[in-house]
Motif scaffolding. Structure first.
Motif, PDB file in Angstrom:
ATOM      1  N   ASP A 183      -5.238 -10.561  11.119  1.00  8.41           N
ATOM      2  CA  ASP A 183      -4.319 -11.630  10.717  1.00  8.41           C
ATOM      3  C   ASP A 183      -3.046 -11.085  10.094  1.00  8.41           C
ATOM      4  OD1 ASP A 183      -5.326 -10.701   8.338  1.00  8.41           O
ATOM      5  OD2 ASP A 183      -5.932 -12.664   7.566  1.00  8.41           O
ATOM      6  N   LEU A 184      -2.960  -9.758   9.955  1.00  5.37           N
ATOM      7  CA  LEU A 184      -1.747  -9.059   9.534  1.00  5.37           C
ATOM      8  C   LEU A 184      -1.597  -7.813  10.397  1.00  5.37           C
ATOM      9  CD1 LEU A 184      -2.010  -9.020   5.618  1.00  5.37           C
ATOM     10  CD2 LEU A 184      -0.226 -10.175   6.936  1.00  5.37           C
ATOM     11  N   VAL A 185      -0.380  -7.399  10.625  1.00  3.52           N
ATOM     12  CA  VAL A 185      -0.169  -6.098  11.252  1.00  3.52           C
ATOM     13  C   VAL A 185      -0.633  -5.038  10.255  1.00  3.52           C
ATOM     14  CG1 VAL A 185       1.524  -4.490  12.201  1.00  3.52           C
ATOM     15  CG2 VAL A 185       1.780  -6.957  12.586  1.00  3.52           C
ATOM     16  N   PRO A 186      -1.457  -4.091  10.667  1.00  2.41           N
ATOM     17  CA  PRO A 186      -1.994  -3.106   9.713  1.00  2.41           C
ATOM     18  C   PRO A 186      -0.905  -2.263   9.076  1.00  2.41           C
ATOM     19  CG  PRO A 186      -3.238  -3.091  11.774  1.00  2.41           C
ATOM     20  CD  PRO A 186      -2.012  -3.924  12.008  1.00  2.41           C
ATOM     21  N   GLY A 187      -1.249  -1.691   7.917  1.00  3.98           N
ATOM     22  CA  GLY A 187      -0.310  -0.830   7.206  1.00  3.98           C
ATOM     23  C   GLY A 187      -0.424   0.620   7.596  1.00  3.98           C
ATOM     24  N   ALA A 188      -1.446   1.006   8.337  1.00  7.85           N
ATOM     25  CA  ALA A 188      -1.592   2.364   8.855  1.00  7.85           C
ATOM     26  C   ALA A 188      -2.289   2.286  10.197  1.00  7.85           C
ATOM     27  CB  ALA A 188      -2.387   3.246   7.889  1.00  7.85           C
ATOM     28  N   GLY A 189      -1.901   3.153  11.124  1.00  7.96           N
ATOM     29  CA  GLY A 189      -2.417   3.120  12.480  1.00  7.96           C
ATOM     30  C   GLY A 189      -1.324   2.782  13.465  1.00  7.96           C
ATOM     31  N   ALA A 190      -1.442   3.292  14.680  1.00  7.98           N
ATOM     32  CA  ALA A 190      -0.344   3.211  15.646  1.00  7.98           C
ATOM     33  C   ALA A 190      -0.104   1.821  16.208  1.00  7.98           C
ATOM     34  CB  ALA A 190      -0.595   4.192  16.794  1.00  7.98           C
ATOM     35  N   LEU A 215       1.303 -16.805   0.908  1.00  9.22           N
ATOM     36  CA  LEU A 215       1.430 -16.150  -0.390  1.00  9.22           C
ATOM     37  C   LEU A 215       0.066 -15.629  -0.827  1.00  9.22           C
ATOM     38  CD1 LEU A 215       3.850 -18.644  -2.173  1.00  9.22           C
ATOM     39  CD2 LEU A 215       4.404 -16.526  -0.967  1.00  9.22           C
ATOM     40  N   ARG A 216      -0.047 -14.309  -0.891  1.00 10.58           N
ATOM     41  CA  ARG A 216      -1.289 -13.659  -1.300  1.00 10.58           C
ATOM     42  C   ARG A 216      -1.019 -12.886  -2.582  1.00 10.58           C
ATOM     43  NH1 ARG A 216      -0.528 -12.778   4.256  1.00 10.58           N
ATOM     44  NH2 ARG A 216      -2.265 -13.380   5.606  1.00 10.58           N
ATOM     45  N   THR A 217      -1.939 -12.942  -3.543  1.00 11.91           N
ATOM     46  CA  THR A 217      -1.803 -12.147  -4.754  1.00 11.91           C
ATOM     47  C   THR A 217      -2.674 -10.907  -4.653  1.00 11.91           C
ATOM     48  OG1 THR A 217      -3.499 -13.440  -5.862  1.00 11.91           O
ATOM     49  CG2 THR A 217      -1.197 -14.076  -6.231  1.00 11.91           C
ATOM     50  N   GLU A 218      -2.294  -9.881  -5.383  1.00  8.01           N
ATOM     51  CA  GLU A 218      -2.972  -8.588  -5.309  1.00  8.01           C
ATOM     52  C   GLU A 218      -4.416  -8.674  -5.745  1.00  8.01           C
ATOM     53  OE1 GLU A 218      -2.938  -4.289  -4.787  1.00  8.01           O
ATOM     54  OE2 GLU A 218      -1.452  -5.794  -4.290  1.00  8.01           O
ATOM     55  N   HIS A 219      -4.675  -9.451  -6.819  1.00 13.28           N
ATOM     56  CA  HIS A 219      -6.007  -9.477  -7.405  1.00 13.28           C
ATOM     57  C   HIS A 219      -6.582 -10.889  -7.441  1.00 13.28           C
ATOM     58  CE1 HIS A 219      -5.135  -5.376  -8.617  1.00 13.28           C
ATOM     59  NE2 HIS A 219      -4.027  -5.800  -9.178  1.00 13.28           N
ATOM     60  N   GLY A 220      -6.189 -11.697  -6.478  1.00 10.04           N
ATOM     61  CA  GLY A 220      -6.713 -13.048  -6.446  1.00 10.04           C
ATOM     62  C   GLY A 220      -6.058 -13.929  -7.490  1.00 10.04           C
ATOM     63  N   GLY A 221      -6.279 -13.598  -8.760  1.00 11.32           N
ATOM     64  CA  GLY A 221      -5.712 -14.387  -9.839  1.00 11.32           C
ATOM     65  C   GLY A 221      -4.303 -13.996 -10.206  1.00 11.32           C
ATOM     66  N   GLY A 222      -3.782 -12.975  -9.565  1.00 13.17           N
ATOM     67  CA  GLY A 222      -2.406 -12.590  -9.826  1.00 13.17           C
ATOM     68  C   GLY A 222      -2.226 -11.679 -11.015  1.00 13.17           C
ATOM     69  N   SER A 271       6.913  -6.426   1.552  1.00 12.87           N
ATOM     70  CA  SER A 271       7.150  -6.141   2.964  1.00 12.87           C
ATOM     71  C   SER A 271       6.050  -5.280   3.570  1.00 12.87           C
ATOM     72  CB  SER A 271       8.500  -5.442   3.142  1.00 12.87           C
ATOM     73  OG  SER A 271       9.560  -6.296   2.789  1.00 12.87           O
ATOM     74  N   PHE A 272       5.239  -4.653   2.716  1.00  8.83           N
ATOM     75  CA  PHE A 272       4.206  -3.738   3.186  1.00  8.83           C
ATOM     76  C   PHE A 272       2.829  -4.396   3.111  1.00  8.83           C
ATOM     77  CE2 PHE A 272       7.736  -1.156   1.815  1.00  8.83           C
ATOM     78  CZ  PHE A 272       7.804  -0.149   2.748  1.00  8.83           C
ATOM     79  N   TRP A 273       1.995  -4.041   4.082  1.00 10.72           N
ATOM     80  CA  TRP A 273       0.607  -4.505   4.076  1.00 10.72           C
ATOM     81  C   TRP A 273      -0.026  -4.175   2.731  1.00 10.72           C
ATOM     82  CZ3 TRP A 273      -4.332  -2.499   3.569  1.00 10.72           C
ATOM     83  CH2 TRP A 273      -5.364  -3.222   4.140  1.00 10.72           C
ATOM     84  N   PRO A 274      -0.769  -5.098   2.087  1.00  9.21           N
ATOM     85  CA  PRO A 274      -1.244  -6.400   2.576  1.00  9.21           C
ATOM     86  C   PRO A 274      -0.367  -7.594   2.221  1.00  9.21           C
ATOM     87  CG  PRO A 274      -2.417  -5.835   0.581  1.00  9.21           C
ATOM     88  CD  PRO A 274      -1.473  -4.697   0.845  1.00  9.21           C
ATOM     89  N   ARG A 275       0.933  -7.397   2.027  1.00  7.43           N
ATOM     90  CA  ARG A 275       1.944  -8.458   1.905  1.00  7.43           C
ATOM     91  C   ARG A 275       1.689  -9.387   0.713  1.00  7.43           C
ATOM     92  NH1 ARG A 275       4.873  -8.715   6.687  1.00  7.43           N
ATOM     93  NH2 ARG A 275       6.529  -9.384   5.265  1.00  7.43           N
ATOM     94  N   THR A 276       1.327  -8.834  -0.437  1.00  7.20           N
ATOM     95  CA  THR A 276       1.031  -9.646  -1.611  1.00  7.20           C
ATOM     96  C   THR A 276       2.267  -9.833  -2.491  1.00  7.20           C
ATOM     97  OG1 THR A 276       0.332  -7.656  -2.810  1.00  7.20           O
ATOM     98  CG2 THR A 276      -1.370  -8.908  -1.662  1.00  7.20           C
TER      99      THR A 276
END
Length: 598
Positions: free
Chosen positions: A105-112, A378-385, A527-532
């Motif tokens: 559901d996201l373009v990965p942050g590593a891998g071709a 909108l995704r937060t890094e740790h769920g609760g932000g 801008s970088f995966w996981p886009r939080t």
């Protein structure tokens, strides 16, 4: 009320001279560029030589499989800022539908699978062909020498390799062979080599041996890169499934045809007039206009609200950046972007009116007549932000999966004739995807900056991803007077903004402004995966002072202390057109940036 006076302490002098200057994020690249100037090369010869050295000595921050953007002005046409466009597009097979079919559901942050068409090498060649004077063989000799004979490795390179050593050992054996030949990450100062890449550079030079002109020899190297052994080896290797940051295995989709279809080139710069200066940036296929929008908003305030060293100024700068970055998410991309509206005085006034005495915790893009803004998930890094555990610095944050944030490098050069260039190369980091045997480098992951849901930066074959690479050129009375940039991903323009305010409004010297404490917001989807994102997040250097930090917290900012010297790695060169005096400054943060000249 005047700006806060600069500190009497400076980490290094403001360099000044009358010959030429170079500044970059690694001392070897700076030395390489300056050595070219000393031997009669111009700013463009020097920048290209230094840029290829950066591929070798900062492989965790950029590589030949990555991309770049640049801004420059030539001695013959000093008042015309030009964008060097080295951002490759999405391959023909890179579609949102393909990613979803792969279970993503996201373009990965590593891998071709996240690789755009590599653009950096072709862009360097185009710049050298059109504006340089040196032969390709001479320009590449320095980088080829470091790759073939070795150079003392940075401790940060070893730390990056250590962070992904398990990934290399278990899933990316070609990377383990290249970067851990002794079965372990290299120690700081240990000599490392990349003989495969040295052979690539030698083959590119050899491709033009029979051509009759300098330009034809460069063109021959371009053809071999885009249509020959490099494209063939890269496309063949990444077609095999390999581990991505998603924890699953996928094949890349880049083909030889994708390589051949891309050509680097030039574009007009986006510009804004600010306090008697013209600030030039890339178009809105990059994040460069974020800086212009922030300046347009701030230009309507009195000077006492523009000083980043004060509580009121820091708050105002953070709020202006949030508004500009929200517009980046809503409107920027490689398509029909209403930039004229976004940079108009009336629109800036509308946005300025939204800044109050308290911190916003919302994503607030502006309105464009007849169009609806894109609102990303909108995704937060740790769920609760919770922001307390977030990494604060712009140096690469690498996870064991290979996902990396905020890593790139930068180089600026000015010559005695008035040529000036700022280039930000990135991507193709050693941790981006598996090292391609025989080439010594990997593909980049710039497509992670696209969305699968839609919007102006949606993953689309043939379209450029919205890059974070964002150098700056400043002009006064039609002459280039400063070139600058910084690593830092989403923070690149955020860290350049205080420098511009302190120099153009506060009257500080370039080195004083580089040394000064800085800050940035994380209240925007990354801008970088996981886009939080972290609503209301404000990352600040402690040197701003307890009073400022306490006031920001009182206003509702979720303050993350970054330590005293951690945010930014600016490089700067300057020129006074009235006297011909050139200058340079470099950032002590990261303990590797350096400026040189005379």
């Amino acid at each position: 009320m005047p700006f806060t006076p600069p500190s009497s302490f400076s980490t290094r002098p403001d360099l000044r001279g009358a010959f030429g200057m170079a500044s970059s994020t690694h001392w070897l690249a700076t030395a390489a560029a300056q050595s070219v100037l000393e031997r009669g090369g111009n700013a463009f010869d020097a920048a290209v030589a230094g840029g290829f050295v950066l591929h070798v000595v900062e492989p965790h921050l950029n590589g030949p499989g990555g991309d770049l953007t640049g801004l420059f002005a030539t001695a013959g046409r000093p008042g015309e800022p030009v964008v060097l466009m080295g951002q490759g597009p999405a391959p023909a097979g890179a579609t949102a539908e393909h990613c979803r079919a792969e279970g993503l559901d996201l373009v990965p942050g590593a891998g071709a699978l996240a690789a755009a068409v590599p653009g950096a090498v072709d862009a360097w060649f185009v710049l050298l062909r059109d504006h340089g004077t040196w032969e390709l063989a001479d320009v590449l000799a320095l980088a080829a020498g470091y790759a073939r004979d070795g150079h003392p490795v940075l401790g940060r390179v070893g730390a990056t390799i250590a962070a992904v050593s398990g990934l290399f050992a278990e899933h990316w054996p070609s990377s383990a062979r290249q970067w851990m030949p002794a079965g372990r990450p290299p120690a700081a100062g240990e000599m490392i080599r990349n003989e495969a890449y040295a052979r690539v550079l030698e083959r590119l030079v050899a491709a033009g041996a029979g051509a009759r002109t300098r330009e034809a020899r460069i063109e021959a190297a371009r053809r071999v890169w885009r249509e020959g052994f490099v494209a063939e080896a890269a496309a063949a290797f990444v077609s095999a499934p390999h581990r991505h940051s998603s924890g699953t295995d996928h094949a890349g989709v880049l083909t030889v045809e994708d390589f051949a279809s891309f050509e680097a080139g030039y574009e007009p710069a986006a510009t804004l007039e600010f306090r008697g200066h013209t600030v030039a940036k890339t178009g809105p296929w990059g994040q460069g206009p974020v800086l212009l929008q922030a300046l347009a908003i701030l230009d309507g305030f009195d000077d006492d609200r523009l000083d980043p060293s004060t509580a009121l100024g820091a708050h105002t700068v953070l709020e202006a950046l949030k508004l500009a970055l929200a517009d980046r998410e809503a409107w920027y991309g490689d398509d029909d972007v209403p930039l004229g509206h976004l940079l108009s005085p009336a629109y800036a006034a509308e946005r300025r009116a939204l800044i109050t005495d308290t911190a916003s915790h919302e994503l607030r893009p502006g309105r464009v007549p007849g169009r609806e803004p894109f609102l990303p998930p909108l995704r937060t890094e740790h769920g609760g932000g919770d922001t307390s555990a977030l990494p604060a610095a712009g140096e690469p944050t690498v996870r064991p999966t290979g996902e990396t944030r905020g890593d790139t490098c930068h180089i600026d050069v000015v010559d005695r004739w008035g040529g000036m260039v700022a280039v930000t190369p990135s991507g193709g980091w050693l941790q981006s995807s598996p090292t391609i045997p025989g080439l010594g480098f990997c593909l980049g992951t710039r497509l992670q900056m696209t969305w699968l849901e839609g919007g102006p930066s949606r993953l689309t074959p043939g379209k450029r991803p919205r890059t974070t690479l964002s150098p700056t050129l400043v002009l006064r009375d039609g002459h280039a007077v400063a070139a600058l940039g910084s690593p830092g991903g989403d923070q690149q323009d955020q860290w350049q903004l205080p420098w511009l305010l302190r120099t153009l409004v506060g009257g500080w010297t370039p080195q004083q402004a580089v040394d000064a404490p800085t800050l940035h917001t994380t209240s925007v989807p990354g801008s970088f995966w996981p886009r939080t994102w972290e609503p209301g997040g404000a990352v600040v250097e402690d040197r701003l002072g307890e009073h400022v930090l306490a006031d920001l917290a009182r206003r509702g900012h979720r303050v993350v202390r970054a330590g005293d010297w951690s945010l930014g790695r600016l490089s700067v060169v300057t020129r006074d057109p009235a006297t011909g005096v050139v200058g340079a400054a470099a950032d002590p943060r990261g303990v590797q940036g350096y400026a040189a000249g005379r």
